[in-house]
Design an enzyme around this catalytic site. Structure first.
Site: not given
Ligand code: NAD
Length: 499
Positions: A194, A268, A302, A400
């Site tokens: 997906k 992850e 990331c 983040e």
């Protein structure tokens, strides 16, 4: 005190860009594009222009079930292939991506607003991932047979886990798909993937391009929202492992849904990489390192070098060098030149999130040394930004932001640098800048991150594992460890005193 420098940044716009070659409409299930069971669609937007590129299906639970059934039907035959035969398929996929490189780069850039240099790097890395996994699949082995109990000989087989559900993010759409598809297939599994609802186009295009090369049902793609399609993949009883690259929150949801069937989970997740600059570092090299690794892909990365911790004795000098570097960053649309360094944010919603974080920085009275503003549209562009005078524990340094924003804190001792760098929920990546050989060995061992660079940042090698600790998840992409993660060991023990 807050001092916002007058914005020196403008968006360089391409005179014209080639029309992207769009994939067929539908879900890629059992080797063909077929209609979704729902008529609902999701708009796919070009974030550099705000124009709607196309629509994709807003998939359903039934679409996922059909795709999983196709993957289950294909799994025995694919698993029975020799590593050599599976490798041949992966090498053909790599060749197909390479011969359609321009088409894929244009499509990726149109769907993400990323500059040409980043799109090129993404596609090159995707090709390399397939080639590496082809080789790794053939070199993959277990320890040889031996005796560990009297009169008994043990053999360890390495088997595929079966059907793998894959959920990918929007920042590197095709590359993150490649990081999963290549080792998952190399290890002998079939899959249902997906893509992010915002950036499904290159993944669907890849399916179209490789449809005749990969056996029917081995690769299936279902588009749609995470809470429907991603959740069904996570809970589906016939999916043996679910792998997600995404935010911590989505990873938690996937792991919770996966628990009902006790399936394996490969996570992850996000990151907030500290960049520890010691007083003995080459400050110019460190500033250049942050320019490229903090702002690569507009900071939507990331492992981005987004949180600098610099020794107080060199902080002023370092900030001066960093501000000079960042003031010079070129912003532009896809097609505006090979030297464009950052493009747009991925979406209007994400652009608003990054701007809100900058507003909070202002409210907290931190210094915006360069940048700090939106750049006039169309498109979701934000200036490359450096925030200084950041105290320990500040929100900007612990959450983040996933945009073109680097914060700078200072420290006094090595112990403080290590403790502060580790004071984060994330554990994906970090870097250490020093010329001291003892420090360059000691500090990386004390840092709680899955990758630590010394005098470098964001250099990725396909042969080396990528993945995090703590809130950044578990599981490894790239390297032969990825193939290990997507396989299982089976011990068969022979009693030699019988028959
Ligand atoms: P996201 O978490 O919003 O979405 C990632 C994927 O998860 C999407 O496909 C989304 O549809 C799906 N999803 C969302 N909710 C779900 C649910 N309840 N169940 C199942 N699937 C669900 O992340 P994003 O905004 O697309 O990507 C940015 C994030 O990805 C950042 O946090 C970034 O750090 C992380 N990331 C990590 C790595 C890494 O290697 N560790 C690499 C790239 C991006």
């Amino acid at each position: 005190m807050t001092t916002t420098k007058a914005a020196p940044f403008t968006v360089r716009r391409a005179d014209s860009t080639p029309a992207p070659s769009l994939p067929p409409f539908g879900q890629f299930i059992g080797g063909d594009f077929i209609p979704s069971t729902s008529d609902a669609t999701v708009d796919v937007v070009n974030p550099a222009t705000e124009e709607v590129l196309t629509q994709v299906a807003a998939g359903t639970v039934e679409d996922v079930d059909a795709a999983v059934a196709a993957a289950v039907a294909a799994k025995a035959e694919w698993a029975a292939k020799t590593p050599k035969d599976r490798a041949a398929v992966l090498l053909r996929v790599a060749d197909i991506i390479e011969s359609n490189r321009e088409l894929l780069e244009t499509l990726e850039a149109a769907n993400t607003g990323k500059p040409d240099a980043v799109a090129e790097d993404d596609i090159s890395s995707a090709i390399d991932t397939f080639r590496f996994s082809a080789g790794a699949a053939r070199a993959f082995s277990t320890v040889g047979a031996d005796d560990y109990a009297e009169n008994h000989t043990s053999v360890i087989f390495r088997e595929p886990v079966g059907v793998v559900g894959v959920i990918t993010p929007w920042n590197y759409p095709l590359l993150m798909a490649a990081w999963k598809i290549a080792p998952v297939l190399g290890a002998g599994n079939t899959l249902v993937l997906k893509p992010s609802e915002q950036t499904p186009l290159t993944t669907l295009k890849l399916a179209e391009l490789i449809a005749d090369e990969v056996p029917t049902g081995v690769v299936n793609i279902v588009t749609g929202p995470g809470r429907v399609v991603g959740n069904r993949l996570s809970e589906h009883p016939d999916v043996d492992l679910v792998a997600i690259t995404g935010s911590v929150g989505s990873g938690q949801k996937v792991a919770a849904s996966a628990a009902s069937s006790v399936k394996r989970v490969h996570l992850e997740l996000g990151g907030k990489a500290p960049v520890v600059v010691f007083a003995d570092a080459d400050l110019e090299a460190a500033a250049k390192g942050v320019r490229s690794a903090g702002f690569w892909n507009g900071g939507q990365e990331c492992g981005a070098a987004c949180r600098v911790l610099v020794h107080e004795s060199v902080a002023e000098k370092f900030i001066e060098l960093l501000v000079r570097e960042v003031s010079d960053i070129s912003v532009g649309t896809p097609g505006a030149g090979a030297d464009v360094e950052i493009g747009s944010m991925i979406s209007g919603a994400h652009y608003e999130r990054v701007l809100a974080a900058l507003e909070d920085v202002r409210k907290d009275g931190l210094t915006i040394a360069v940048g700090g503003n939106a750049i006039e549209g169309p498109g979701y562009f934000i200036e490359p930004t450096v925030v200084t005078n950041v105290p320990a524990g500040a929100v900007i340094a612990s959450t983040e932001i996933f945009g073109p924003v680097v914060s700078v804190e200072t420290f006094s001792t090595d112990e403080e640098a290590v403790a502060r760098a580790n004071e984060t929920i994330y554990g994906l990546a970090a870097s250490v800048w020093t010329k001291d050989s003892a420090r360059s060995l000691t500090v990386p061992r004390q840092l709680d991150f899955g990758t630590v660079w010394v005098n470098s940042h964001l250099v990725i090698a396909t042969e080396m594992p990528w993945g995090g600790f703590k809130g950044s998840g578990y599981g490894r992409d790239l390297s032969s460890y990825a193939l290990e993660d997507f396989s299982r060991t089976k011990h068969v023990m022979f009693n030699r005193s019988q028959g």
